[in-house]
Design a protein around this motif. Structure first.
Motif, PDB file in Angstrom:
ATOM      1  N   GLU A  52      -6.895   2.224  -7.575  1.00  0.00           N
ATOM      2  CA  GLU A  52      -6.461   1.273  -6.411  1.00  0.00           C
ATOM      3  C   GLU A  52      -5.322   1.570  -5.863  1.00  0.00           C
ATOM      4  OE1 GLU A  52      -7.950  -1.817  -5.529  1.00  0.00           O
ATOM      5  OE2 GLU A  52      -9.488  -2.079  -7.021  1.00  0.00           O
ATOM      6  N   HIS A  53      -5.180   2.216  -4.448  1.00  0.00           N
ATOM      7  CA  HIS A  53      -4.032   2.816  -3.913  1.00  0.00           C
ATOM      8  C   HIS A  53      -3.481   1.745  -2.782  1.00  0.00           C
ATOM      9  CE1 HIS A  53      -4.248   6.536  -5.629  1.00  0.00           C
ATOM     10  NE2 HIS A  53      -5.386   6.185  -5.986  1.00  0.00           N
ATOM     11  N   GLU A  54      -3.929   0.548  -2.662  1.00  0.00           N
ATOM     12  CA  GLU A  54      -3.474  -0.306  -1.445  1.00  0.00           C
ATOM     13  C   GLU A  54      -3.013  -1.841  -1.891  1.00  0.00           C
ATOM     14  OE1 GLU A  54      -3.451   0.933   1.695  1.00  0.00           O
ATOM     15  OE2 GLU A  54      -4.301   2.909   0.901  1.00  0.00           O
ATOM     16  N   PHE A  55      -1.964  -2.063  -1.680  1.00  0.00           N
ATOM     17  CA  PHE A  55      -1.224  -3.338  -2.410  1.00  0.00           C
ATOM     18  C   PHE A  55      -1.295  -4.466  -1.356  1.00  0.00           C
ATOM     19  CE2 PHE A  55       0.197   0.835  -4.572  1.00  0.00           C
ATOM     20  CZ  PHE A  55      -0.554   0.441  -5.750  1.00  0.00           C
ATOM     21  N   THR A  62      -4.332  -5.932  -5.543  1.00  0.00           N
ATOM     22  CA  THR A  62      -4.664  -4.852  -4.593  1.00  0.00           C
ATOM     23  C   THR A  62      -5.305  -5.500  -3.466  1.00  0.00           C
ATOM     24  OG1 THR A  62      -6.626  -4.426  -5.498  1.00  0.00           O
ATOM     25  CG2 THR A  62      -4.800  -2.937  -6.117  1.00  0.00           C
ATOM     26  N   SER A 106      -2.505   0.337 -11.478  1.00  0.00           N
ATOM     27  CA  SER A 106      -3.470   0.280 -10.386  1.00  0.00           C
ATOM     28  C   SER A 106      -3.677   1.462  -9.804  1.00  0.00           C
ATOM     29  CB  SER A 106      -2.732  -0.667  -9.315  1.00  0.00           C
ATOM     30  OG  SER A 106      -3.575  -0.787  -8.101  1.00  0.00           O
ATOM     31  N   THR A 108       3.323  -4.553   1.743  1.00  0.00           N
ATOM     32  CA  THR A 108       3.282  -5.425   0.745  1.00  0.00           C
ATOM     33  C   THR A 108       3.998  -6.572   0.720  1.00  0.00           C
ATOM     34  OG1 THR A 108       2.648  -3.174  -0.573  1.00  0.00           O
ATOM     35  CG2 THR A 108       3.265  -5.241  -2.019  1.00  0.00           C
TER      36      THR A 108
END
Length: 143
Positions: free
Chosen positions: A74-77, A39, A69, A115
């Motif tokens: 956790e949402h941002e990769f 993340t 995730s 990403t």
């Protein structure tokens, strides 16, 4: 021509996490792909794919790692990778990096167009943005 970036030391750690999760959980006919996602906060989540007798309902390792995730908030990769574990009848001794399937390319891009994906390209491990792997992505009229 694919625009690629060299992988960094922290990318090798991501690959190792994907290898470890599948090495620990490999089951012939059930789990042979491991994936790990880092993340933007630097946390790593790894998971195996879940095979089904009806192939359409198999869940890829990348989807499982992203879901894990997200389930942990956790949402941002930043970067994702998948590795394949050799089957007993293969003469390969260790895991290798595999490119995401088309559905995973869609999923990864849906959850983060920025990403990076680690792939093997022209005989070496590199990173590229997921959108490089999915030109002309499907979008709805509301996007």
């Amino acid at each position: 021509m694919l625009r690629v970036k060299p992988i960094e030391n922290r990318d090798y750690e991501l690959i190792q996490k994907a290898e470890k999760v599948i090495e620990d959980n490999y089951r012939y006919g059930r789990h042979h792909i491991g994936s790990a996602v880092r993340t933007t906060s630097g946390n790593i989540f790894s998971a195996v794919h879940v095979e089904a007798n009806v192939g359409r309902i198999t869940v890829c390792g990348e989807a499982m790692a992203i879901g894990k995730s997200i389930s942990e908030g956790e949402h941002e990769f930043d970067t994702i990778v998948a590795v394949a574990h050799p089957h007993p009848h293969e003469s390969i001794e260790k895991c290798w990096v595999v490119s995401p399937c088309g559905m995973c390319r869609e999923l990864i891009s849906d959850y983060g167009k920025d990403t990076d994906v680690i792939i093997s390209y022209n005989g070496q491990l590199v990173k590229c943005n997921v959108m490089e792997l999915l030109p002309e992505k499907y979008t709805s009229d509301t996007e």
